[in-house]
Design a protein around this motif. Structure first.
Motif, PDB file in Angstrom:
ATOM      1  N   ALA A 176       4.420 -27.600  -7.492  1.00 41.45           N
ATOM      2  CA  ALA A 176       4.936 -26.881  -8.655  1.00 41.45           C
ATOM      3  C   ALA A 176       3.832 -26.653  -9.679  1.00 41.45           C
ATOM      4  N   ARG A 177       3.005 -27.639  -9.896  1.00 36.34           N
ATOM      5  CA  ARG A 177       1.922 -27.487 -10.863  1.00 36.34           C
ATOM      6  C   ARG A 177       0.862 -26.510 -10.364  1.00 36.34           C
ATOM      7  N   ARG A 178       0.608 -26.518  -9.053  1.00 36.62           N
ATOM      8  CA  ARG A 178      -0.335 -25.553  -8.501  1.00 36.62           C
ATOM      9  C   ARG A 178       0.197 -24.130  -8.657  1.00 36.62           C
ATOM     10  N   TRP A 179       1.504 -23.984  -8.506  1.00 39.30           N
ATOM     11  CA  TRP A 179       2.093 -22.659  -8.591  1.00 39.30           C
ATOM     12  C   TRP A 179       2.243 -22.200 -10.032  1.00 39.30           C
ATOM     13  N   GLY A 180       2.268 -23.149 -10.963  1.00 39.05           N
ATOM     14  CA  GLY A 180       2.374 -22.792 -12.372  1.00 39.05           C
ATOM     15  C   GLY A 180       3.776 -22.853 -12.904  1.00 39.05           C
ATOM     16  N   THR A 181       4.599 -23.785 -12.410  1.00 35.25           N
ATOM     17  CA  THR A 181       5.963 -23.922 -12.888  1.00 35.25           C
ATOM     18  C   THR A 181       6.264 -25.389 -13.128  1.00 35.25           C
ATOM     19  N   ASP A 182       7.295 -25.661 -13.910  1.00 35.87           N
ATOM     20  CA  ASP A 182       7.706 -27.041 -14.175  1.00 35.87           C
ATOM     21  C   ASP A 182       8.618 -27.523 -13.057  1.00 35.87           C
ATOM     22  N   PRO A 183       8.334 -28.677 -12.460  1.00 32.97           N
ATOM     23  CA  PRO A 183       9.201 -29.187 -11.389  1.00 32.97           C
ATOM     24  C   PRO A 183      10.502 -29.735 -11.959  1.00 32.97           C
ATOM     25  N   ARG A 184      11.596 -29.122 -11.603  1.00 31.80           N
ATOM     26  CA  ARG A 184      12.908 -29.591 -12.057  1.00 31.80           C
ATOM     27  C   ARG A 184      13.953 -29.215 -11.016  1.00 31.80           C
ATOM     28  N   PRO A 185      14.933 -30.081 -10.767  1.00 30.69           N
ATOM     29  CA  PRO A 185      15.972 -29.757  -9.781  1.00 30.69           C
ATOM     30  C   PRO A 185      16.838 -28.596 -10.258  1.00 30.69           C
ATOM     31  N   VAL A 186      16.961 -27.575  -9.437  1.00 29.32           N
ATOM     32  CA  VAL A 186      17.779 -26.403  -9.744  1.00 29.32           C
ATOM     33  C   VAL A 186      18.637 -26.095  -8.527  1.00 29.32           C
ATOM     34  N   PRO A 187      19.955 -26.052  -8.672  1.00 33.64           N
ATOM     35  CA  PRO A 187      20.802 -25.734  -7.512  1.00 33.64           C
ATOM     36  C   PRO A 187      20.668 -24.265  -7.138  1.00 33.64           C
ATOM     37  N   PRO A 188      20.826 -23.932  -5.876  1.00 31.12           N
ATOM     38  CA  PRO A 188      20.777 -22.523  -5.471  1.00 31.12           C
ATOM     39  C   PRO A 188      21.877 -21.723  -6.157  1.00 31.12           C
ATOM     40  N   ALA A 189      21.602 -20.429  -6.388  1.00 28.22           N
ATOM     41  CA  ALA A 189      22.601 -19.573  -7.023  1.00 28.22           C
ATOM     42  C   ALA A 189      23.844 -19.464  -6.156  1.00 28.22           C
ATOM     43  N   ALA A 190      23.655 -19.354  -4.850  1.00 28.00           N
ATOM     44  CA  ALA A 190      24.770 -19.304  -3.915  1.00 28.00           C
ATOM     45  C   ALA A 190      24.861 -20.641  -3.200  1.00 28.00           C
ATOM     46  N   PRO A 191      26.079 -21.151  -2.977  1.00 32.13           N
ATOM     47  CA  PRO A 191      26.213 -22.430  -2.270  1.00 32.13           C
ATOM     48  C   PRO A 191      25.545 -22.368  -0.907  1.00 32.13           C
ATOM     49  N   ALA A 192      24.871 -23.445  -0.564  1.00 33.08           N
ATOM     50  CA  ALA A 192      24.201 -23.493   0.734  1.00 33.08           C
ATOM     51  C   ALA A 192      25.233 -23.477   1.851  1.00 33.08           C
ATOM     52  N   ALA A 193      24.843 -22.882   2.969  1.00 30.45           N
ATOM     53  CA  ALA A 193      25.737 -22.835   4.119  1.00 30.45           C
ATOM     54  C   ALA A 193      26.037 -24.250   4.592  1.00 30.45           C
ATOM     55  N   ALA A 194      27.285 -24.456   4.973  1.00 32.80           N
ATOM     56  CA  ALA A 194      27.713 -25.784   5.410  1.00 32.80           C
ATOM     57  C   ALA A 194      26.972 -26.172   6.683  1.00 32.80           C
ATOM     58  N   THR A 195      26.475 -27.378   6.711  1.00 36.73           N
ATOM     59  CA  THR A 195      25.780 -27.890   7.888  1.00 36.73           C
ATOM     60  C   THR A 195      26.497 -29.129   8.394  1.00 36.73           C
ATOM     61  N   ASP A 196      26.314 -29.403   9.657  1.00 33.14           N
ATOM     62  CA  ASP A 196      26.952 -30.573  10.241  1.00 33.14           C
ATOM     63  C   ASP A 196      26.358 -31.837   9.637  1.00 33.14           C
ATOM     64  N   VAL A 197      27.254 -32.804   9.362  1.00 32.50           N
ATOM     65  CA  VAL A 197      26.796 -34.079   8.824  1.00 32.50           C
ATOM     66  C   VAL A 197      26.050 -34.826   9.921  1.00 32.50           C
ATOM     67  N   PRO A 198      24.835 -35.312   9.646  1.00 31.02           N
ATOM     68  CA  PRO A 198      24.088 -36.027  10.688  1.00 31.02           C
ATOM     69  C   PRO A 198      24.874 -37.221  11.206  1.00 31.02           C
ATOM     70  N   ALA A 199      24.931 -37.341  12.518  1.00 33.17           N
ATOM     71  CA  ALA A 199      25.629 -38.468  13.119  1.00 33.17           C
ATOM     72  C   ALA A 199      24.792 -39.730  12.972  1.00 33.17           C
ATOM     73  N   PRO A 200      25.424 -40.888  12.862  1.00 33.87           N
ATOM     74  CA  PRO A 200      24.652 -42.127  12.769  1.00 33.87           C
ATOM     75  C   PRO A 200      23.787 -42.312  14.005  1.00 33.87           C
ATOM     76  N   ALA A 201      22.635 -42.943  13.820  1.00 31.82           N
ATOM     77  CA  ALA A 201      21.736 -43.178  14.947  1.00 31.82           C
ATOM     78  C   ALA A 201      22.359 -44.161  15.935  1.00 31.82           C
ATOM     79  N   ARG A 202      23.163 -45.106  15.446  1.00 30.13           N
ATOM     80  CA  ARG A 202      23.858 -46.070  16.308  1.00 30.13           C
ATOM     81  C   ARG A 202      25.343 -45.996  15.967  1.00 30.13           C
ATOM     82  N   PRO A 203      26.056 -44.989  16.459  1.00 33.60           N
ATOM     83  CA  PRO A 203      27.440 -44.759  16.017  1.00 33.60           C
ATOM     84  C   PRO A 203      28.371 -45.928  16.287  1.00 33.60           C
ATOM     85  N   ASP A 204      28.224 -46.578  17.441  1.00 33.98           N
ATOM     86  CA  ASP A 204      29.125 -47.695  17.761  1.00 33.98           C
ATOM     87  C   ASP A 204      28.918 -48.858  16.800  1.00 33.98           C
ATOM     88  N   GLN A 205      27.659 -49.189  16.524  1.00 32.07           N
ATOM     89  CA  GLN A 205      27.365 -50.296  15.621  1.00 32.07           C
ATOM     90  C   GLN A 205      27.814 -49.988  14.206  1.00 32.07           C
TER      91      GLN A 205
END
Length: 389
Positions: free
Chosen positions: A153-182
């Protein structure tokens, strides 16, 4: 041809034609180029300039030694570079005075690649920690990613701050646990202890949330337990079943009485805090993996400008920061620092100012002339680019 490759060729061609363009590209580094041969050549041109190459002090046409020496220097670090390709780069540059704009394009590509690479590393670290039952590597990699985003951000010349996208992000599958049974077993044991062991909710209610459960049904049951605890009502398998019915979990098929009985019958004498930490650890690595996937998807969007990419990526790290803060509470440690740094009150650093100016050079005639004053005499025009004899 790839626009990024053409931009890399154009900026190198501009410097080969006019070494003075390097003074307008101080914010551009060799590793910002994608192709290794371009990295080596830009590094060679920078080195020759810093060493005071004789071609820089001559008047008139630029000596051919500027090109040949750059090719020789770059050839020490990469194979396949010839003087013929250097002249191809020269021909690929439409206007040498546009070098800062070409450099900006190269920097844009580098920012997208860098963000994507670090997102992949975070995802790999999160999955590895999930298998090993750890969180340290995922947290360390997330800190590195946050630091990289701030630096970009500093190299590009902007202040780093969290900004949500204008449009909601497309829904993605929730990552499955690495050890689902445990993970599922840990969640069932925890729910059983919280239901059957008096006062167990007091051990975890301050930092464990329904979203920390990988199984949505387990999360709903924990929400019911939390409601009973909040109202000060007794907690056992009967009150839990009644609360689940009041919330419609039995009517919509999310839960059955047999499932609840199976959970409660699995109770083993243990500590809710211990099982809660295991559930929380799994939640943290899943959240880190989800944030990494979201950031990688942002980096792959070529239409997203670097400033928005960086700030949207910082926003995507927000859920991980929230889980991490509760993990610190569970372990009695200090909460981590915020992902994005606050803007400096002492003014932006010089490198950021130069980068911003390179992106926002006004076009000639952009400002309307004052009607009441005569037009001033034009300043001396920029000397034409030096060409090779």
């Amino acid at each position: 041809m790839n626009p990024l490759n053409r931009a890399e060729q154009a900026v190198l061609g501009a410097v080969l034609l006019d070494p003075e363009q390097l003074t307008h590209l101080v914010w551009l580094a060799p590793d910002h180029f994608y192709r290794p041969v371009h990295q080596a050549l830009f590094g060679a041109l920078r080195k020759l300039s810093n060493d005071g190459h004789p071609a820089l002090s001559t008047h008139g046409p630029l000596p051919l030694s500027w090109v040949t020496d750059a090719v020789d220097e770059a050839g020490l670090h990469v194979r396949g570079l010839t003087a013929a390709y250097a002249h191809t780069l020269i021909q690929a540059c439409p206007h040498t005075e546009h070098a800062p704009v070409y450099g900006r394009m190269v920097l844009e590509g580098a920012i997208h690649r860098t963000v994507a690479q670090h997102a992949i590393r975070l995802h790999q670290a999160a999955r590895a920690d999930a298998v090993q039952g750890e969180v340290e590597e995922a947290l360390r990699t997330a800190d590195i990613l946050a630091g990289v985003l701030t630096d970009l951000a500093r190299r590009w010349g902007t202040d780093p701050r969290p900004v949500p996208p204008a449009a909601p992000a497309a829904a993605t599958d929730v990552p499955a646990p690495a050890r689902p049974d445990q993970v599922a077993e840990d969640e069932r044991f925890l729910l059983a202890v919280l239901t059957e062991q008096r006062g167990a909710m007091d051990e975890v209610v301050a930092w464990l949330r329904p979203g920390d459960f990988a199984d949505p049904t387990h999360g709903q049951l924990y929400r019911c337990l939390g409601a009973l605890h909040h109202r000060g009502e007794p907690i056992d398998r009967i009150t839990l079943l009644w609360e689940a019915q009041r919330r419609g979990l039995l009517a919509d098929g999310s839960l059955s009485g047999e499932q609840l009985t199976a959970v409660c019958e699995g109770m083993v004498p243990s500590s809710a805090d211990w099982f809660g930490h295991r559930v929380m650890r799994s939640s943290l690595t899943r959240t880190a993996a989800a944030s990494a996937r979201a950031i990688r998807a942002l980096a792959q969007d070529e239409a997203l400008g670097p400033g928005r990419l960086i700030n949207h990526a910082l926003h995507a790290l927000g859920p991980l920061d929230e889980v991490r803060a509760r993990w610190a509470t569970a372990n009695g440690t200090l909460a981590p620092k915020p992902t994005a740094s606050t803007p400096s009150t002492g003014g932006p650093p010089p490198a950021r100012v130069k980068a911003a100016r390179a992106r926002s050079t006004p076009h000639p005639g952009a400002s309307p002339p004052a009607p009441a004053k005569p037009v001033p005499a034009p300043t001396a025009a920029r000397p034409p680019s030096r060409s090779h004899p």
